[in-house]
Motif scaffolding. Structure first.
Motif, PDB file in Angstrom:
ATOM      1  N   LEU A 136      -7.106   2.933  -0.534  1.00  0.00           N
ATOM      2  CA  LEU A 136      -6.168   4.038  -0.676  1.00  0.00           C
ATOM      3  C   LEU A 136      -6.891   5.263  -1.224  1.00  0.00           C
ATOM      4  O   LEU A 136      -7.834   5.129  -2.006  1.00  0.00           O
ATOM      5  CB  LEU A 136      -5.022   3.666  -1.620  1.00  0.00           C
ATOM      6  CG  LEU A 136      -4.093   2.531  -1.196  1.00  0.00           C
ATOM      7  CD1 LEU A 136      -3.002   2.324  -2.241  1.00  0.00           C
ATOM      8  CD2 LEU A 136      -3.460   2.825   0.161  1.00  0.00           C
ATOM      9  N   THR A 137      -6.453   6.439  -0.804  1.00  0.00           N
ATOM     10  CA  THR A 137      -7.054   7.681  -1.296  1.00  0.00           C
ATOM     11  C   THR A 137      -6.042   8.426  -2.166  1.00  0.00           C
ATOM     12  O   THR A 137      -4.825   8.216  -2.047  1.00  0.00           O
ATOM     13  CB  THR A 137      -7.466   8.593  -0.129  1.00  0.00           C
ATOM     14  OG1 THR A 137      -6.292   8.988   0.600  1.00  0.00           O
ATOM     15  CG2 THR A 137      -8.430   7.869   0.805  1.00  0.00           C
ATOM     16  N   VAL A 138      -6.550   9.290  -3.033  1.00  0.00           N
ATOM     17  CA  VAL A 138      -5.669  10.089  -3.890  1.00  0.00           C
ATOM     18  C   VAL A 138      -4.735  10.930  -3.033  1.00  0.00           C
ATOM     19  O   VAL A 138      -3.518  11.000  -3.288  1.00  0.00           O
ATOM     20  CB  VAL A 138      -6.501  10.994  -4.828  1.00  0.00           C
ATOM     21  CG1 VAL A 138      -5.596  12.010  -5.534  1.00  0.00           C
ATOM     22  CG2 VAL A 138      -7.252  10.151  -5.863  1.00  0.00           C
ATOM     23  N   THR A 139      -5.289  11.556  -1.995  1.00  0.00           N
ATOM     24  CA  THR A 139      -4.468  12.385  -1.109  1.00  0.00           C
ATOM     25  C   THR A 139      -3.381  11.568  -0.434  1.00  0.00           C
ATOM     26  O   THR A 139      -2.225  11.992  -0.342  1.00  0.00           O
ATOM     27  CB  THR A 139      -5.344  13.056  -0.034  1.00  0.00           C
ATOM     28  OG1 THR A 139      -6.335  13.862  -0.670  1.00  0.00           O
ATOM     29  CG2 THR A 139      -4.498  13.925   0.890  1.00  0.00           C
ATOM     30  N   SER A 166       3.900   9.425  -1.799  1.00  0.00           N
ATOM     31  CA  SER A 166       4.871   9.510  -2.897  1.00  0.00           C
ATOM     32  C   SER A 166       5.744  10.754  -2.767  1.00  0.00           C
ATOM     33  O   SER A 166       6.947  10.722  -3.054  1.00  0.00           O
ATOM     34  CB  SER A 166       4.162   9.504  -4.253  1.00  0.00           C
ATOM     35  OG  SER A 166       3.242  10.580  -4.368  1.00  0.00           O
ATOM     36  N   THR A 167       5.154  11.848  -2.303  1.00  0.00           N
ATOM     37  CA  THR A 167       5.931  13.079  -2.117  1.00  0.00           C
ATOM     38  C   THR A 167       6.941  12.910  -0.990  1.00  0.00           C
ATOM     39  O   THR A 167       8.100  13.331  -1.115  1.00  0.00           O
ATOM     40  CB  THR A 167       4.994  14.269  -1.818  1.00  0.00           C
ATOM     41  OG1 THR A 167       4.087  14.444  -2.922  1.00  0.00           O
ATOM     42  CG2 THR A 167       5.790  15.550  -1.617  1.00  0.00           C
ATOM     43  N   GLY A 204      -0.635   4.066  -8.715  1.00  0.00           N
ATOM     44  CA  GLY A 204      -1.105   4.467  -7.395  1.00  0.00           C
ATOM     45  C   GLY A 204      -2.464   5.137  -7.494  1.00  0.00           C
ATOM     46  O   GLY A 204      -3.351   4.917  -6.662  1.00  0.00           O
ATOM     47  N   GLY A 205      -2.643   5.953  -8.542  1.00  0.00           N
ATOM     48  CA  GLY A 205      -3.942   6.576  -8.776  1.00  0.00           C
ATOM     49  C   GLY A 205      -5.009   5.551  -9.099  1.00  0.00           C
ATOM     50  O   GLY A 205      -6.161   5.654  -8.637  1.00  0.00           O
ATOM     51  N   GLY A 256       0.801  -1.216   0.000  1.00  0.00           N
ATOM     52  CA  GLY A 256       0.000   0.000   0.000  1.00  0.00           C
ATOM     53  C   GLY A 256       0.837   1.271   0.000  1.00  0.00           C
ATOM     54  O   GLY A 256       1.777   1.409  -0.776  1.00  0.00           O
ATOM     55  N   LEU A 257       0.525   2.203   0.905  1.00  0.00           N
ATOM     56  CA  LEU A 257       1.205   3.488   0.947  1.00  0.00           C
ATOM     57  C   LEU A 257       2.692   3.344   1.271  1.00  0.00           C
ATOM     58  O   LEU A 257       3.519   4.106   0.760  1.00  0.00           O
ATOM     59  CB  LEU A 257       0.539   4.415   1.966  1.00  0.00           C
ATOM     60  CG  LEU A 257      -0.881   4.897   1.621  1.00  0.00           C
ATOM     61  CD1 LEU A 257      -1.424   5.794   2.718  1.00  0.00           C
ATOM     62  CD2 LEU A 257      -0.894   5.627   0.287  1.00  0.00           C
ATOM     63  N   TRP A 258       3.034   2.358   2.111  1.00  0.00           N
ATOM     64  CA  TRP A 258       4.449   2.129   2.407  1.00  0.00           C
ATOM     65  C   TRP A 258       5.192   1.666   1.155  1.00  0.00           C
ATOM     66  O   TRP A 258       6.348   2.009   0.943  1.00  0.00           O
ATOM     67  CB  TRP A 258       4.609   1.108   3.532  1.00  0.00           C
ATOM     68  CG  TRP A 258       4.335   1.675   4.890  1.00  0.00           C
ATOM     69  CD1 TRP A 258       3.284   1.403   5.713  1.00  0.00           C
ATOM     70  CD2 TRP A 258       5.131   2.644   5.593  1.00  0.00           C
ATOM     71  NE1 TRP A 258       3.355   2.134   6.862  1.00  0.00           N
ATOM     72  CE2 TRP A 258       4.481   2.903   6.830  1.00  0.00           C
ATOM     73  CE3 TRP A 258       6.316   3.308   5.298  1.00  0.00           C
ATOM     74  CZ2 TRP A 258       4.993   3.804   7.753  1.00  0.00           C
ATOM     75  CZ3 TRP A 258       6.828   4.208   6.223  1.00  0.00           C
ATOM     76  CH2 TRP A 258       6.172   4.456   7.442  1.00  0.00           C
ATOM     77  N   GLY A 259       4.506   0.891   0.338  1.00  0.00           N
ATOM     78  CA  GLY A 259       5.084   0.467  -0.932  1.00  0.00           C
ATOM     79  C   GLY A 259       5.312   1.645  -1.857  1.00  0.00           C
ATOM     80  O   GLY A 259       6.350   1.739  -2.530  1.00  0.00           O
TER      81      GLY A 259
END
Length: 204
Positions: A48-51, A57-58, A39-40, A13-16
């Motif tokens: 997962l959310t766009v935000t 990623s940032t 990711g999108g 997920g986000l960690w990836g």
């Protein structure tokens, strides 16, 4: 590589997302276009959310950029001067050339960093000369984050909007990347020609 990227994101997920983008900054051949657009796509298929994807990623991108900035600090102008003192005669490069480049980056560096964060390949490598020129770290962080945020926001939202045809988005980004690479190749060739002419003029 694309399958491995997708697998990492689906599993972690986000960690990836964070890990892959940080890795992409350190190893530019890893395509950020695939990571960000997929990711999108995942925002429409998972929780997962766009935000969330944009922020993860940032954060990963900035983390990678800070590492490269640190590498640049280790290769500062003083070290380059020592290299020039030893090998400058062979390279036909003077200390003045290094100082001139350093002054240019001191003057335009922050905007160069900002704009280059949206250019494939250079978006990662630009952090090294920023460190070499001892750019103010706060300004480096600010402009790196701003440029990265714009790039990530565009690609993640494109992936979310065109989830059924995200590969098409990646293909268009490949075209954009190839155009950039062609321009860089032309600049490199021009630089080589300029260097050869400068070498010959000094030899006369």
């Amino acid at each position: 590589m694309e399958n491995w990227i997708i697998s990492m994101m689906e599993q972690y997920g986000l960690w990836g997302v964070f890990f892959l983008i940080a890795l992409e900054n350190l190893f530019p051949p890893i395509p950020s276009e695939v990571i960000l657009t997929f990711g999108g796509v995942m925002t429409g298929q998972t929780d997962l959310t766009v935000t969330g994807v944009i922020l993860a990623s940032t954060a990963g991108s900035v983390a990678g950029a800070v590492i490269l900035y640190g590498i640049g600090l280790l290769m500062d102008v003083e070290r380059l001067e020592k290299i020039i003192e030893r090998y400058g005669k062979f390279l036909r490069v003077k200390k003045e050339d290094i100082h001139r480049a350093d002054k240019w980056f001191d003057k335009y560096g922050v905007w160069t960093v900002f704009l280059c964060r949206m250019v494939p390949l250079i978006r990662s490598l630009i952090s090294i000369p920023a460190g070499m020129s001892n750019m103010n770290f706060f300004l480096f962080l600010l402009f790196t984050t701003a440029g990265t945020l714009i790039w990530n926001t565009i690609l993640v939202n494109l992936g979310a909007a065109f989830s059924d045809s995200w590969h098409t988005v990646v293909e268009y980004m490949d075209v954009y990347s190839n155009i950039v690479y062609a321009i860089l190749a032309i600049i490199f060739i021009a630089a080589v020609i300029w260097f050869i002419k400068k070498f010959r003029s000094r030899s006369v």
